[in-house]
Design a protein around this motif. Structure first.
Motif, mmCIF file in Angstrom:
data_model
loop_
_atom_site.group_PDB
_atom_site.id
_atom_site.type_symbol
_atom_site.label_atom_id
_atom_site.label_comp_id
_atom_site.label_asym_id
_atom_site.label_seq_id
_atom_site.Cartn_x
_atom_site.Cartn_y
_atom_site.Cartn_z
ATOM 1 N N VAL A 41 0.838 -1.200 0.000
ATOM 2 C CA VAL A 41 0.000 0.000 0.000
ATOM 3 C C VAL A 41 0.874 1.252 0.000
ATOM 4 C CG1 VAL A 41 -1.640 1.339 1.406
ATOM 5 C CG2 VAL A 41 -2.000 -1.114 1.041
ATOM 6 N N ALA A 42 1.938 1.234 0.800
ATOM 7 C CA ALA A 42 2.838 2.390 0.875
ATOM 8 C C ALA A 42 3.455 2.689 -0.484
ATOM 9 C CB ALA A 42 3.932 2.139 1.914
ATOM 10 N N PHE A 43 3.961 1.672 -1.166
ATOM 11 C CA PHE A 43 4.575 1.898 -2.471
ATOM 12 C C PHE A 43 3.548 2.312 -3.519
ATOM 13 C CE2 PHE A 43 8.237 -0.329 -0.706
ATOM 14 C CZ PHE A 43 9.246 0.507 -1.145
ATOM 15 N N PHE A 44 2.334 1.781 -3.425
ATOM 16 C CA PHE A 44 1.278 2.195 -4.349
ATOM 17 C C PHE A 44 1.006 3.691 -4.200
ATOM 18 C CE2 PHE A 44 -3.168 3.201 -5.092
ATOM 19 C CZ PHE A 44 -3.276 2.874 -6.438
ATOM 20 N N PHE A 45 0.781 4.146 -2.968
ATOM 21 C CA PHE A 45 0.485 5.561 -2.754
ATOM 22 C C PHE A 45 1.693 6.447 -3.071
ATOM 23 C CE2 PHE A 45 -3.115 4.177 0.119
ATOM 24 C CZ PHE A 45 -4.100 4.610 -0.747
ATOM 25 N N LEU A 46 2.894 5.970 -2.781
ATOM 26 C CA LEU A 46 4.087 6.734 -3.135
ATOM 27 C C LEU A 46 4.170 6.901 -4.650
ATOM 28 C CD1 LEU A 46 6.726 8.134 -2.253
ATOM 29 C CD2 LEU A 46 7.831 5.890 -2.419
ATOM 30 N N ALA A 47 3.922 5.826 -5.378
ATOM 31 C CA ALA A 47 3.954 5.895 -6.844
ATOM 32 C C ALA A 47 2.902 6.853 -7.383
ATOM 33 C CB ALA A 47 3.756 4.503 -7.433
ATOM 34 N N GLN A 48 1.735 6.880 -6.758
ATOM 35 C CA GLN A 48 0.696 7.804 -7.194
ATOM 36 C C GLN A 48 1.084 9.246 -6.891
ATOM 37 O OE1 GLN A 48 -1.875 6.631 -9.088
ATOM 38 N NE2 GLN A 48 -0.673 4.766 -8.805
ATOM 39 N N SER A 49 1.705 9.475 -5.750
ATOM 40 C CA SER A 49 2.049 10.845 -5.357
ATOM 41 C C SER A 49 3.130 11.444 -6.255
ATOM 42 C CB SER A 49 2.467 10.912 -3.891
ATOM 43 O OG SER A 49 3.738 10.347 -3.695
#
Length: 106
Positions: A41-49
């Protein structure tokens, strides 16, 4: 919105890191699943940001604020000592993130 996604990435990473000890070296199934899920989840949101926030700023905030939060959680809940050196180090990390943001990185 990008900074909200970055904040969600930081929270997910901090939760995942807080759970690592409970995995007992990835030998306990459900704590391991929860830890790896939080990191996903952390990497998903980081990639989106980073679609809107410069990578240098996003990563500095993600790693710096995550490190500071984990140090505080370790001291408050995991019985880890909060020494003057740790406090100074956290202060330097936060100062670096602030300087990076003020320095026109975005």
């Amino acid at each position: 919105m990008a900074y909200v996604l970055l904040l969600l990435a930081i929270v997910a990473e901090v939760v995942g890191t807080s759970l690592i000890r409970s995995t007992e070296g990835f030998t306990r199934l459900w704590p391991t699943v929860a830890t790896l899920g939080c990191y996903g989840v952390a990497f998903f949101f980081l990639a989106q940001s980073v679609k809107s926030v410069p990578v240098s700023v996003a990563y500095a905030m993600w790693s710096g604020l995550g490190t500071a939060a984990i140090a505080a959680i370790g001291a408050a809940f995991l019985g880890e000592p909060l020494t003057l050196a740790k406090v100074a180090g956290i202060g330097l990390i936060v100062a670096g993130v602030v300087i990076l943001n003020l320095g026109g990185a975005h």
